[in-house]
Design a protein around this motif. Structure first.
Motif, PDB file in Angstrom:
ATOM      1  N   ASN A  36      -6.257   1.064   1.562  1.00 33.28           N
ATOM      2  CA  ASN A  36      -5.440   0.056   2.245  1.00 33.28           C
ATOM      3  C   ASN A  36      -5.869  -1.366   1.897  1.00 33.28           C
ATOM      4  OD1 ASN A  36      -3.833   1.970   3.641  1.00 33.28           O
ATOM      5  ND2 ASN A  36      -5.431   2.189   5.198  1.00 33.28           N
ATOM      6  N   ASP A  78       0.821  -1.208   0.000  1.00 33.58           N
ATOM      7  CA  ASP A  78       0.000   0.000   0.000  1.00 33.58           C
ATOM      8  C   ASP A  78       0.859   1.264   0.000  1.00 33.58           C
ATOM      9  OD1 ASP A  78      -2.623  -0.992  -0.123  1.00 33.58           O
ATOM     10  OD2 ASP A  78      -2.594  -1.505   1.998  1.00 33.58           O
ATOM     11  N   THR A 133      -1.551   2.563  -7.304  1.00 31.19           N
ATOM     12  CA  THR A 133      -1.534   2.817  -5.865  1.00 31.19           C
ATOM     13  C   THR A 133      -2.554   3.890  -5.522  1.00 31.19           C
ATOM     14  OG1 THR A 133       0.840   2.364  -5.849  1.00 31.19           O
ATOM     15  CG2 THR A 133      -0.075   3.419  -3.897  1.00 31.19           C
TER      16      THR A 133
END
Length: 385
Positions: free
Chosen positions: A326, A63, A181
């Protein structure tokens, strides 16, 4: 966000990593190198504990630094583990190989499916894509099993040697992935990531029941289809030369998993998983009392195919249960819960199997029954909610 390149590259990677040429004789290979059945299960148990320990750190790493970097590192370690496996000739070296494998698997776990999930269009059927992901893995293993039949006739050792090659190529392919991401989660510090992820899991506590149930049935399937099946075949009078052919046949039948979404569309994901777990329970129970070659192959097949059909549904349920950032960290916590369960169950199966094959199958039958109870309870909660 649509990123077809990531999805196709992940298909190629799992396809290549399906080429485990020693797969049909994994237990026999280890026994020939001086490792007992109990030691094999002991190594598996240690591996589960290590996966549990590495899961969350890898999830946080993914993450924070990106899924691509995590997958590249993990696939490189995966590649190295195959070299060590080929060289292994004692309990300690096989244990070292499993340590490397645990580091790799814990890095790949959750990160691979998170990358795929975030690379999808919003209108894409995620279970269908995950079904294809599992399908490509099964096709790779199918072809690997077919080829292994010829390799075994030359040398058992060569099955481990040639496995190194596709894993090296898979590592190379992972270098071409495009990173995805979540910029919001990327700015959070490690402490906040872990704290937030734990809160998410705690708020969705019923998913823990599902994860424990799933890990129980997974451990039963792993134990029977990877280790105990070979002893069952030998008990039934099947020659080792045909193990590869039998595995090819099972892998071919497992390709039906690509259509798992059709079953879940008809009767629902959780109901489908519960039904398939019942099939695993019945099959493992029957294996206890039979020693017929055809029936042994039939019920081992049912167990293996049942898990293959469940897998895309399980991946989809876990990903859809996450509604915020996350993702890799939360999926890692999910995997950690599964690993804790597996690390408890695995040595039990190994210990009782060491005394007699039938004892191991009895343990598998009882464990799958417990899985049915947990999954049915989870389904009841979901219906009520």
């Amino acid at each position: 966000m649509n990123n077809k390149r990531n999805i196709y590259l992940m298909y190629i990677i799992v396809f290549l990593q399906g080429f485990v040429f020693y797969g049909p004789i994994a237990t026999v290979f280890r026994e020939n190198r001086g490792v007992s059945i109990y030691q094999i299960f002991l190594i598996e148990s240690i591996s589960m504990i290590l996966i549990m320990l590495f899961e969350v750190p890898w999830g946080i790493f993914a993450d924070k630094f990106g899924y691509k970097k995590t997958l590249v590192i993990s696939n490189f370690i995966f590649f190295i583990s195959k070299i060590v496996f080929f060289k292994a000739n004692s309990f300690w070296i096989f244990l070292f190989e499993r340590i490397l494998l645990s580091i790799s698997i814990s890095g790949l776990s959750g990160c691979d499916t998170a990358l795929i999930y975030l690379s999808l269009d919003k209108n894409q059927n995620s279970e269908r894509v995950f079904g294809r992901y599992v399908w490509f893995s099964n096709v790779g293993f199918l072809l690997g099993s077919m080829i292994s039949t010829y390799i075994i006739n030359i040398s058992i050792d060569l099955t481990a040697y040639y496995t190194i090659i596709p894993y090296g190529i898979a590592f190379g392919v992972s270098l071409f992935l495009k990173n995805i991401t979540d910029e919001v989660t990327k700015k959070e510090n490690v402490k906040n990531k872990f704290k937030y992820s734990l809160k998410h899991v705690a708020a969705n506590k019923y998913i823990i029941i599902f994860l424990v149930g799933i890990s129980l049935v997974k451990e039963v399937v792993q134990s029977i289809t990877v280790f105990l099946n070979q002893q069952q075949y030998i008990k039934s009078g099947i020659d080792i030369r045909y193990f590869g052919i039998l595995l090819v046949a099972i892998q071919f039948m497992k390709l039906i998993s690509v259509k798992s979404y059709k079953l879940s569309n008809m009767i629902g994901q959780i109901k489908s998983i519960n039904m398939l777990t019942i099939a695993v329970f019945i099959s493992s129970s029957i294996l206890i009392i039979i020693s017929n070659a055809i029936l042994s192959f039939l019920f081992v097949s049912v167990i293996s195919i049942g898990m293959a059909i469940m897998e895309p549904m399980i991946i989809d349920i876990k990903n859809k249960s996450i509604s915020s950032g996350n993702r890799a960290t939360i999926l890692s916590i999910y995997s950690m819960i599964e690993s804790i369960t597996s690390s408890i169950i695995n040595p039990i199966i190994g210990f009782v199997s060491n005394s007699a094959l039938e004892n191991g199958l009895i343990a598998c039958s009882l464990i799958s029954l417990a899985a049915i109870i947990l999954i049915r309870y989870f389904r009841k909660i979901n219906i009520e909610n």
